[in-house]
Design a protein around this motif. Structure first.
Motif, short mmCIF file in Angstrom:
data_model
loop_
_atom_site.label_atom_id
_atom_site.label_comp_id
_atom_site.label_asym_id
_atom_site.label_seq_id
_atom_site.Cartn_x
_atom_site.Cartn_y
_atom_site.Cartn_z
N GLY A 217 -20.97 37.23 -31.48
CA GLY A 217 -20.01 37.78 -32.44
C GLY A 217 -18.58 37.51 -32.03
O GLY A 217 -17.74 37.15 -32.87
N ALA A 218 -18.27 37.66 -30.74
CA ALA A 218 -16.92 37.39 -30.26
C ALA A 218 -16.58 35.91 -30.38
O ALA A 218 -15.45 35.55 -30.76
N GLY A 219 -17.54 35.05 -30.08
CA GLY A 219 -17.29 33.61 -30.19
C GLY A 219 -17.09 33.16 -31.62
O GLY A 219 -16.18 32.39 -31.93
N VAL A 220 -17.94 33.63 -32.51
CA VAL A 220 -17.82 33.26 -33.92
C VAL A 220 -16.51 33.78 -34.52
O VAL A 220 -15.87 33.11 -35.31
N SER A 221 -16.11 34.95 -34.08
CA SER A 221 -14.88 35.53 -34.62
C SER A 221 -13.66 34.69 -34.26
O SER A 221 -12.70 34.63 -35.02
N LEU A 222 -13.69 34.04 -33.11
CA LEU A 222 -12.56 33.19 -32.72
C LEU A 222 -12.51 31.91 -33.56
O LEU A 222 -11.44 31.33 -33.75
N ILE A 223 -13.64 31.49 -34.08
CA ILE A 223 -13.68 30.27 -34.89
C ILE A 223 -13.12 30.52 -36.28
O ILE A 223 -12.48 29.65 -36.86
N TYR A 224 -13.34 31.72 -36.84
CA TYR A 224 -12.87 32.02 -38.19
C TYR A 224 -11.36 31.89 -38.33
O TYR A 224 -10.86 31.34 -39.30
N LEU A 225 -10.65 32.43 -37.38
CA LEU A 225 -9.19 32.37 -37.39
C LEU A 225 -8.76 32.08 -35.97
O LEU A 225 -8.85 32.94 -35.10
N LEU A 226 -8.33 30.85 -35.74
CA LEU A 226 -8.01 30.43 -34.39
C LEU A 226 -6.85 31.24 -33.82
O LEU A 226 -5.87 31.51 -34.52
N PRO A 227 -6.94 31.62 -32.56
CA PRO A 227 -5.86 32.40 -31.94
C PRO A 227 -4.63 31.52 -31.72
O PRO A 227 -4.72 30.30 -31.60
N LYS A 228 -3.47 32.18 -31.64
CA LYS A 228 -2.22 31.45 -31.44
C LYS A 228 -1.96 31.14 -29.98
O LYS A 228 -1.21 30.23 -29.67
N SER A 229 -2.56 31.90 -29.06
CA SER A 229 -2.34 31.68 -27.64
C SER A 229 -3.62 31.98 -26.87
O SER A 229 -4.56 32.57 -27.40
N ARG A 230 -3.63 31.58 -25.62
CA ARG A 230 -4.78 31.87 -24.77
C ARG A 230 -4.90 33.36 -24.50
O ARG A 230 -5.99 33.90 -24.39
#
Length: 109
Positions: free
Chosen positions: A25-38
């Motif tokens: 769930g955490a991995g898929v959520s990062l794919i939906y809206l890419l983060p702006k920074s690390r």
């Protein structure tokens, strides 16, 4: 309904399903809206992972009850889907709050 009882033999499988679901769930959520920074990516991933691990059981049972599919799913399946859903929802809340804070959080004057 799926049994998430205290059977000692089932506990390692439930914990594995809980962690796998939270990670997915955490991995898929990062794919939906890419983060702006690390930093944003790490904080969202860790928040999703912890929320999915903590709230995976109740969320899975709630989903099974709402959908009426308790007889068709095993305990680890309920835990896996619940952890993934809780992780994904936690990310969306954190992601939306981070974007709102970045937009409106500046000092005036």
């Amino acid at each position: 309904m799926a049994d998430l009882g205290n059977d000692p033999g089932a506990l390692p499988g439930l914990w594995a399903a809980r962690i796998a679901g939270a990670t997915a769930g955490a991995g898929v959520s990062l794919i939906y809206l890419l983060p702006k920074s690390r930093r944003e990516a790490a904080s969202r991933f860790l928040t999703g992972l912890s929320c999915g691990t903590i709230f995976g059981g109740p969320t899975g049972l709630w989903l099974v009850e709402r959908l009426g599919i308790g007889a068709e799913l095993s305990g680890p399946e309920v835990m896996l889907t619940g952890s993934a859903a809780a992780s994904l929802c936690a990310w969306w809340v954190l992601g939306v709050l981070a974007r709102i804070a970045a937009r409106y959080g500046g000092r005036s004057g």
